[in-house]
Write a protein that holds these residues in place. Structure first.
Motif, PDB file in Angstrom:
ATOM      1  N   SER A 318       0.831  -1.212   0.000  1.00 43.31           N
ATOM      2  CA  SER A 318       0.000   0.000   0.000  1.00 43.31           C
ATOM      3  C   SER A 318       0.871   1.271   0.000  1.00 43.31           C
ATOM      4  O   SER A 318       0.539   2.252  -0.653  1.00 43.31           O
ATOM      5  CB  SER A 318      -1.026  -0.043   1.135  1.00 43.31           C
ATOM      6  N   GLU A 319       2.010   1.207   0.669  1.00 42.07           N
ATOM      7  CA  GLU A 319       2.921   2.370   0.618  1.00 42.07           C
ATOM      8  C   GLU A 319       3.513   2.553  -0.783  1.00 42.07           C
ATOM      9  O   GLU A 319       3.643   3.677  -1.281  1.00 42.07           O
ATOM     10  CB  GLU A 319       4.057   2.184   1.637  1.00 42.07           C
ATOM     11  N   ARG A 322       0.969   4.114  -2.895  1.00 41.21           N
ATOM     12  CA  ARG A 322       0.793   5.541  -2.565  1.00 41.21           C
ATOM     13  C   ARG A 322       1.846   6.379  -3.300  1.00 41.21           C
ATOM     14  O   ARG A 322       1.538   7.416  -3.879  1.00 41.21           O
ATOM     15  CB  ARG A 322       0.948   5.719  -1.051  1.00 41.21           C
ATOM     16  N   ASN A 326      -1.070   7.100  -6.220  1.00 33.43           N
ATOM     17  CA  ASN A 326      -1.723   8.306  -5.670  1.00 33.43           C
ATOM     18  C   ASN A 326      -0.900   9.573  -5.946  1.00 33.43           C
ATOM     19  O   ASN A 326      -1.409  10.580  -6.395  1.00 33.43           O
ATOM     20  CB  ASN A 326      -1.901   8.201  -4.154  1.00 33.43           C
TER      21      ASN A 326
END
Ligand code: SAH
Length: 342
Positions: A318-319, A322, A326
């Motif tokens: 997830s990092e 990101r 994102n």
């Protein structure tokens, strides 16, 4: 802070430029956002940056630095210069990765450019035991080839704003408004420089200019041109003008008006990469998205290794997303070199 800026406005016939306002809000010796301690003597800051999201970011930057050192012909001595290291996370990760490579690590001396005594203290603390030098200005660096890195540094620099209406340029300036401030538009007599920017003119078009950013870039370029070297600048920003205000302020992780809580909120503006690129005279450059940059220096391969034997697979992925999804396209990278980049 309020009365300090109100007095400044009084002294300047009722209004000051946005850059003067930002200078006071961010750098005032006592009340400026970057200059204040909290009760524990730490920086109050509200921002969370890429190196603080994941160690992957610093690891990929470290790979870029070692790659660049090889391209520069493995200089016997060179400077690694970070502009605005914040809490020092990025440089710490870079040291952690590169200290495994003896001859590289011995050739490198680390120099940090930091305006804030508070953040300088935090950096000294987190980097205890390493031989590091601090400077206020790029011109104070020793005469050796230099590799520059700057992450979310240029967005913190003061900007000015101009706005176009019916054949006339105006400057957005800050005036007093009761116990606060307001933006007022003042006719610009001399808008020659804006014409040189070749921007589109339509009613309500806003153009942002960061003179101090251009000044710093000119110094980086002069250094690279004279002593050899390279630079990696990463920030959120745009290549094509947006024609609207990108000023923003964050206080305790929430967006607020930049006119309120002055000195307690983190005021930034998106970085105009078009203007940065146009300011380069002697060096070559390349602009990529953060996503493209991280992928081309091996972030995917690094993630694959990291997630092999760990319980923390989900967190790491997830990092990673990101950084690459994102933030992947809003954030841009400009690479600057003396010689051709290919
Ligand atoms: N690079 C850091 C955070 C950047 S925040 C990270 O990736 O986490 C902006 C940093 O630039 C802060 O350290 C701030 O004190 C510093 N800074 C802002 N303006 C500066 C200036 N004009 N000269 C030197 N440092 C500056």
């Amino acid at each position: 802070m309020l009365s300090y800026i109100h007095k400044l406005i009084d002294k300047n016939q009722g209004s000051i430029s946005i850059s003067d306002f930002m200078c006071a809000a961010l750098y005032h010796k006592k009340y400026g956002y970057y200059m204040k301690f909290d009760s524990k003597g730490d920086f109050i800051g509200d921002f969370v940056t890429s190196p603080e999201i994941s160690q992957l970011f610093g690891e990929i930057i470290a790979i870029w630095i070692m790659h660049t050192y090889e391209k520069l012909g493995k200089p016997e001595k060179f400077l690694l210069v970070e502009l605005g290291p914040g809490r020092g996370t990025l440089i710490k990760d870079v040291i952690r990765v590169t200290q495994k490579y003896d001859s590289f690590f011995c050739s490198m001396s680390i120099h940090l450019i930091e305006i804030s005594p508070v953040l300088q203290n935090m950096q000294k603390h987190i980097l205890k035991g390493f031989d590091i030098k601090w400077h206020k200005d790029i011109d104070d660096l020793p005469e050796q080839p230099a590799i520059f890195i700057a992450n979310e540094f240029f967005d913190a620099l003061p900007i000015d704003q101009f706005i176009y209406y019916n054949d006339q340029w105006y400057e957005n300036r800050i005036a007093k408004y009761n116990n606060s401030f307001q933006v007022v538009q003042v006719v610009l007599d001399n808008f020659k420089d804006l014409n040189n920017l070749k921007v589109a003119k339509f009613n309500g078009a806003v153009v942002e200019i960061c003179l101090s950013g251009i000044g710093i870039l000119n110094k980086i370029e002069k250094k690279i041109h004279r002593d050899y070297g390279s630079a990696l600048i990463i920030d959120y920003g745009y290549i094509y003008p947006t024609y609207k205000s990108t000023l923003q302020a964050i206080r305790q992780h929430n967006y607020v008006s930049f006119l309120n809580a002055v000195g307690d909120s983190d005021i930034t503006a998106h970085v105009n990469f078009h203007a940065l690129r146009n300011a380069l005279k002697y060096t070559n450059y390349e602009i990529l998205t953060q996503r493209e940059f991280l992928y081309s220096f091996g972030i995917k391969e690094r993630v694959d290794i990291l997630i092999r034997n760990t319980q923390q697979k989900e967190r790491i992925i997830s990092e990673f997303l990101r950084l690459t999804e994102n933030m992947g396209t809003l954030f841009k990278v400009i690479l600057i070199e003396k010689e051709a980049l290919l």
